[in-house]
Design a protein around this motif. Structure first.
Motif, PDB file in Angstrom:
ATOM      1  N   ASN A 191      56.772  62.667  16.981  1.00 26.02           N
ATOM      2  CA  ASN A 191      57.678  62.483  15.855  1.00 26.02           C
ATOM      3  C   ASN A 191      58.998  63.178  16.158  1.00 26.02           C
ATOM      4  O   ASN A 191      59.018  64.375  16.432  1.00 26.02           O
ATOM      5  N   CYS A 192      60.093  62.418  16.093  1.00 21.02           N
ATOM      6  CA  CYS A 192      61.417  62.986  16.367  1.00 21.02           C
ATOM      7  C   CYS A 192      62.176  63.190  15.064  1.00 21.02           C
ATOM      8  O   CYS A 192      62.282  62.285  14.239  1.00 21.02           O
ATOM      9  N   HIS A 193      62.742  64.391  14.920  1.00 23.20           N
ATOM     10  CA  HIS A 193      63.465  64.774  13.713  1.00 23.20           C
ATOM     11  C   HIS A 193      64.969  64.884  13.942  1.00 23.20           C
ATOM     12  O   HIS A 193      65.680  65.405  13.084  1.00 23.20           O
ATOM     13  N   CYS A 194      65.482  64.387  15.072  1.00 24.50           N
ATOM     14  CA  CYS A 194      66.915  64.520  15.359  1.00 24.50           C
ATOM     15  C   CYS A 194      67.740  63.689  14.380  1.00 24.50           C
ATOM     16  O   CYS A 194      67.247  62.745  13.762  1.00 24.50           O
ATOM     17  N   GLY A 195      68.998  64.049  14.239  1.00 27.15           N
ATOM     18  CA  GLY A 195      69.886  63.343  13.324  1.00 27.15           C
ATOM     19  C   GLY A 195      70.060  61.876  13.673  1.00 27.15           C
ATOM     20  O   GLY A 195      70.170  61.033  12.783  1.00 27.15           O
TER      21      GLY A 195
ATOM     22  N   ALA B 133      69.356  56.290  12.209  1.00 26.75           N
ATOM     23  CA  ALA B 133      69.027  54.942  12.691  1.00 26.75           C
ATOM     24  C   ALA B 133      67.884  54.310  11.907  1.00 26.75           C
ATOM     25  O   ALA B 133      67.804  53.086  11.816  1.00 26.75           O
ATOM     26  N   ASN B 134      67.003  55.131  11.356  1.00 25.33           N
ATOM     27  CA  ASN B 134      65.821  54.603  10.683  1.00 25.33           C
ATOM     28  C   ASN B 134      65.774  54.883   9.179  1.00 25.33           C
ATOM     29  O   ASN B 134      64.869  54.401   8.504  1.00 25.33           O
ATOM     30  N   GLY B 135      66.691  55.678   8.683  1.00 19.96           N
ATOM     31  CA  GLY B 135      66.709  55.969   7.254  1.00 19.96           C
ATOM     32  C   GLY B 135      65.469  56.700   6.788  1.00 19.96           C
ATOM     33  O   GLY B 135      64.965  56.454   5.698  1.00 19.96           O
TER      34      GLY B 135
ATOM     35  N   SER C  82      66.862  70.438  13.888  1.00 23.63           N
ATOM     36  CA  SER C  82      67.822  69.613  13.148  1.00 23.63           C
ATOM     37  C   SER C  82      67.133  68.696  12.142  1.00 23.63           C
ATOM     38  O   SER C  82      67.695  67.700  11.717  1.00 23.63           O
ATOM     39  N   LYS C  83      65.926  69.066  11.725  1.00 25.48           N
ATOM     40  CA  LYS C  83      65.188  68.220  10.780  1.00 25.48           C
ATOM     41  C   LYS C  83      65.887  68.173   9.425  1.00 25.48           C
ATOM     42  O   LYS C  83      66.713  69.021   9.095  1.00 25.48           O
ATOM     43  N   ALA C  84      65.533  67.175   8.636  1.00 29.32           N
ATOM     44  CA  ALA C  84      66.078  67.040   7.284  1.00 29.32           C
ATOM     45  C   ALA C  84      65.678  68.255   6.446  1.00 29.32           C
ATOM     46  O   ALA C  84      64.502  68.632   6.423  1.00 29.32           O
ATOM     47  N   VAL C  85      66.627  68.839   5.768  1.00 31.34           N
ATOM     48  CA  VAL C  85      66.340  70.037   4.970  1.00 31.34           C
ATOM     49  C   VAL C  85      65.405  69.733   3.812  1.00 31.34           C
ATOM     50  O   VAL C  85      64.716  70.623   3.321  1.00 31.34           O
TER      51      VAL C  85
END
Length: 135
Positions: free
Chosen positions: A25-29, A34-36, A112-115
């Protein structure tokens, strides 16, 4: 057994002759945008085992980082894969039709995951690329 996948509208289809080498699972911005989504499940593959089976004329690509192109359907916008040096090496697990036969083993780019998202499973977490892996 081949793994098959497609976009939301069904215009683009692909096949992977062999299974995934690794899933994560990638959490980069870039993946989030790209995937919302809070993160994206990716499966790494041998590029020699991948082929587009339908709708190549509907595939668009965006160079999201040097040498890495995100492949998506220009009709419905579905993220499908990522190519490196022109060869598909990663597939979005959510585009697989049915069971991909692999489960994510780790979370990457958690620095850089979503807060607004909390990781609640026990999979290993890496701030950037996992040790021994480079983008």
């Amino acid at each position: 057994m081949a793994i098959r996948g497609s976009c939301l509208c069904g215009s683009v289809r692909y096949e992977i002759a062999a299974g995934f080498a690794l899933a994560g699972n990638c959490h980069c911005g870039n993946c989030r945008k790209a995937n919302g989504a809070a993160y994206v499940g990716w499966g790494l593959i041998d590029p020699e085992q991948f082929r587009w089976t339908a709708g190549q004329e509907h595939i668009a690509q965006y160079e999201s980082s040097p040498g890495k192109h995100r492949c998506f359907c220009r009709k419905c916008g579905s993220s499908l894969a990522s190519s490196h040096a022109g060869r598909v090496a990663e597939v979005v697990l959510g585009s697989v039709d049915g069971d991909p036969g692999a489960r994510p083993l780790e979370h990457i780019f958690v620095n850089s995951k979503a807060v607004w998202h909390d990781i609640t499973d026990d999979l290993p977490q890496h701030g950037e690329w996992p040790p021994g892996i480079e983008g």
